[in-house]
Each structure stands twice: as C-alpha cells, then as structure tokens.
Design a protein around this motif. Structure first.
Motif, PDB file in Angstrom:
ATOM      1  N   ASN A   1      50.848  59.646   7.210  1.00  0.00           N
ATOM      2  CA  ASN A   1      51.055  58.477   8.068  1.00  0.00           C
ATOM      3  C   ASN A   1      49.917  58.342   9.086  1.00  0.00           C
ATOM      4  OD1 ASN A   1      52.624  57.707  10.970  1.00  0.00           O
ATOM      5  ND2 ASN A   1      52.861  56.291   9.271  1.00  0.00           N
ATOM      6  N   LYS A   2      49.498  59.465   9.678  1.00  0.00           N
ATOM      7  CA  LYS A   2      48.408  59.412  10.681  1.00  0.00           C
ATOM      8  C   LYS A   2      47.129  58.901  10.055  1.00  0.00           C
ATOM      9  CE  LYS A   2      49.950  62.703  14.144  1.00  0.00           C
ATOM     10  NZ  LYS A   2      50.538  63.986  13.725  1.00  0.00           N
ATOM     11  N   ARG A   3      46.970  59.142   8.754  1.00  0.00           N
ATOM     12  CA  ARG A   3      45.750  58.669   8.084  1.00  0.00           C
ATOM     13  C   ARG A   3      45.874  57.218   7.619  1.00  0.00           C
ATOM     14  NH1 ARG A   3      43.205  63.596   4.638  1.00  0.00           N
ATOM     15  NH2 ARG A   3      44.156  65.309   5.790  1.00  0.00           N
TER      16      ARG A   3
ATOM     17  N   GLY B   1      51.923  50.880   9.866  1.00  0.00           N
ATOM     18  CA  GLY B   1      51.682  52.114  10.609  1.00  0.00           C
ATOM     19  C   GLY B   1      52.944  52.893  10.954  1.00  0.00           C
TER      20      GLY B   1
ATOM     21  N   GLN C   1      53.885  63.357   7.927  1.00  0.00           N
ATOM     22  CA  GLN C   1      53.330  62.877   9.199  1.00  0.00           C
ATOM     23  C   GLN C   1      51.822  62.710   9.112  1.00  0.00           C
ATOM     24  OE1 GLN C   1      55.108  65.725  12.026  1.00  0.00           O
ATOM     25  NE2 GLN C   1      55.376  63.958  13.376  1.00  0.00           N
ATOM     26  N   ASP C   2      51.193  63.663   8.438  1.00  0.00           N
ATOM     27  CA  ASP C   2      49.737  63.610   8.308  1.00  0.00           C
ATOM     28  C   ASP C   2      49.301  62.410   7.467  1.00  0.00           C
ATOM     29  OD1 ASP C   2      47.065  64.808   8.512  1.00  0.00           O
ATOM     30  OD2 ASP C   2      47.292  65.072   6.342  1.00  0.00           O
TER      31      ASP C   2
ATOM     32  N   ASP D   1      59.553  56.666  13.508  1.00  0.00           N
ATOM     33  CA  ASP D   1      59.496  55.813  14.702  1.00  0.00           C
ATOM     34  C   ASP D   1      60.853  55.156  14.928  1.00  0.00           C
ATOM     35  OD1 ASP D   1      56.572  55.936  15.277  1.00  0.00           O
ATOM     36  OD2 ASP D   1      56.488  55.170  13.221  1.00  0.00           O
TER      37      ASP D   1
END
Ligand code: ATP
Length: 234
Positions: free
Chosen positions: A181-183, A27, A178-179, A202
């Motif tokens: 990663n969010k998924r 993540g 980023q998107d 992070d």
C-alpha cells in the motif's frame, strides 16, 4: 477510485448481497469484516466481474464496470488474490509469477518485476524451481500475493490473506500488505481476523448477512462496542 452502489447478488434463490454500497479512495486500505457467510467473498467476486449484481453499479476510476468482462477488469488494474491461496499447484513458483503477468508483454519489465518479487519475498526466490503445491501455507499465500502484484494492480482485492496461517506469519503478511500500500497500490481487504485487518486499514465496513451494518474509520471501529463484542472476542 472505487464506488460500489446497491449490489444485490443472488445464488439461485439465496439472496447473498442485499444492497451493498461502499467506496474506496485512491491510496486507502479499506477492510470489509464479518463472519462466515456474511457476503465478503461475494462482494469481491462481484467487483472483479466473476459474479453479477441484479441492480446497482460499480464504478472504477469514474467508469462503470458493472458489465465489464473479468479479463478487461484485470487489464484496468483490479486484481483479486483469491481466498484459499489458489495458486497453480503443478506449476513452479517462477511459472506462477509469469502467469500473473499474462496481461503484459514487455519482457524486460516482467523480468524486473519478478526480481522485485524475489527481493520482497526471499523465500520465493529460494523455492523458485519448486512447484506451488509443495510450498507451505504461508509460502503459498506469499506466492498468491506476488502473483497478483505481477499484474501491476492499481487496486488489490485480498480475500482472507490470514486464513490458516500461524500468528507470526499473519503479522508478516500484514506487514507486506502495508508495504504494498505504501508503494502506491490501493487495497480492499476482506478478513475474518478483524483485529489485524483494522490495525492496518484506514477505514472499515462491517458486513452481516449480506448487508453493511456499520462503517467508520478503522480506529473508531476498533473501539466500537459492537465490533469488540462480535468480532474482537469481547
Ligand atoms: P466466507 O468467509 O465463508 O467465504 P463470506 O463472508 O465471504 O464468507 P460469501 O462466501 O460471500 O460470504 O457467502 C455469502 C452467502 O452466499 C452465504 O449465505 C453463502 O452460503 C452463500 N453462497 C456463497 N457462495 C454460494 C454458492 N456458490 N452457491 C450458493 N450459495 C452461496
């Protein structure tokens, strides 16, 4: 998810990686920053099996992949999007995306994935019948990322996604990262653009001449005087 321990990589007599160790949790977005020649690309190429380390170990999801062939590493879910947007120039956008899905044979799912890529990258839909070589730099970078995603990676290795792009496009590419990663896709991001990389990461590691000289949370690195002076333009 990824544990890299004591990589020593040589090009003939050149000792390019001198005991690189780091980790990435599921993540996360982890940034590897450093100047030209620091060893960032060599690190990614070693993880994806294109280069071999003389020592140490790479573990992915608990299994040692140090000796695993590159195609098997891809099948396990590690996909590298190479530097310089190495898309297939003579192939169309659609064909490039199909190549990205070569490890899958579930036709219906592949079609759905392709539709998702076109929704995410509308420019690629507009240009789907054009050959890769006719795309602009930004479009080629988007195609390279979309092609990587067609493999359904668990871990995406991104090599200098901002290289050669205008500032507005760089921001767009980083929003896309980023998107992704969010998924649910973990990301190891190699960048000379330390500011952008740390703004979405992070944690980060700083490489200098084949060694990790600093590791910290991305926020702390952005405020670290050494990083500010050497990589953020003072
Ligand atoms: P860049 O952003 O320029 O790609 P990098 O941080 O990714 O830099 P690497 O490309 O990994 O750095 O290079 C690390 C070191 O290994 C450098 O000293 C480089 O000159 C050397 N090197 C890289 N590739 C080769 C090669 N094919 N043959 C010989 N030396 C190489």
């Amino acid at each position: 998810m990824l544990e890299v321990n004591d990589l020593n990589v040589y090009y003939g007599a050149i000792h390019a990686l001198k005991g690189i160790s780091f980790h990435l949790e599921e993540g996360e977005i982890v940034a590897l920053i450093g100047s030209n020649g620091a060893g960032k690309s060599s690190t990614l190429n070693t993880i994806s099996g294109l280069l071999r380390s003389r020592t140490g170990e790479i573990k992915f999801q608990g299994e040692n992949i140090s000796e695993t062939p590159p195609d098997e590493i891809v099948r396990r879910g590690i996909i590298q999007v190479p530097e310089g947007r190495r898309i297939f120039a003579p192939l169309t956008v659609t064909e490039n995306l199909e190549m990205g899905a070569y490890i899958h044979n579930d036709r219906v799912q592949i079609e759905q994935d392709m539709e998702e890529m076109f929704n995410r990258f509308p420019r690629l839909r507009e240009r789907r019948k054009q050959t890769g070589g006719t795309l602009s730099g930004g479009e080629q970078q988007m195609l390279a990322i979309a092609r990587g995603l067609m493999a359904r990676p668990k871990l995406l290795l991104l090599d200098e996604p901002s290289m050669g792009l205008a500032p507005l496009l760089v921001e767009q590419i980083f929003e896309i990262i980023q998107d992704i990663n969010k998924r649910g896709t973990s990301i190891l991001l190699v960048e000379q653009n330390a500011q952008m990389a740390l703004s979405i990461a992070d944690r980060g590691y700083v490489l200098e001449t084949g060694k990790i000289i600093l590791e910290d949370s991305a926020d702390a690195l952005l405020e670290n005087p050494l990083v500010i002076n050497a990589y953020l333009g003072g």
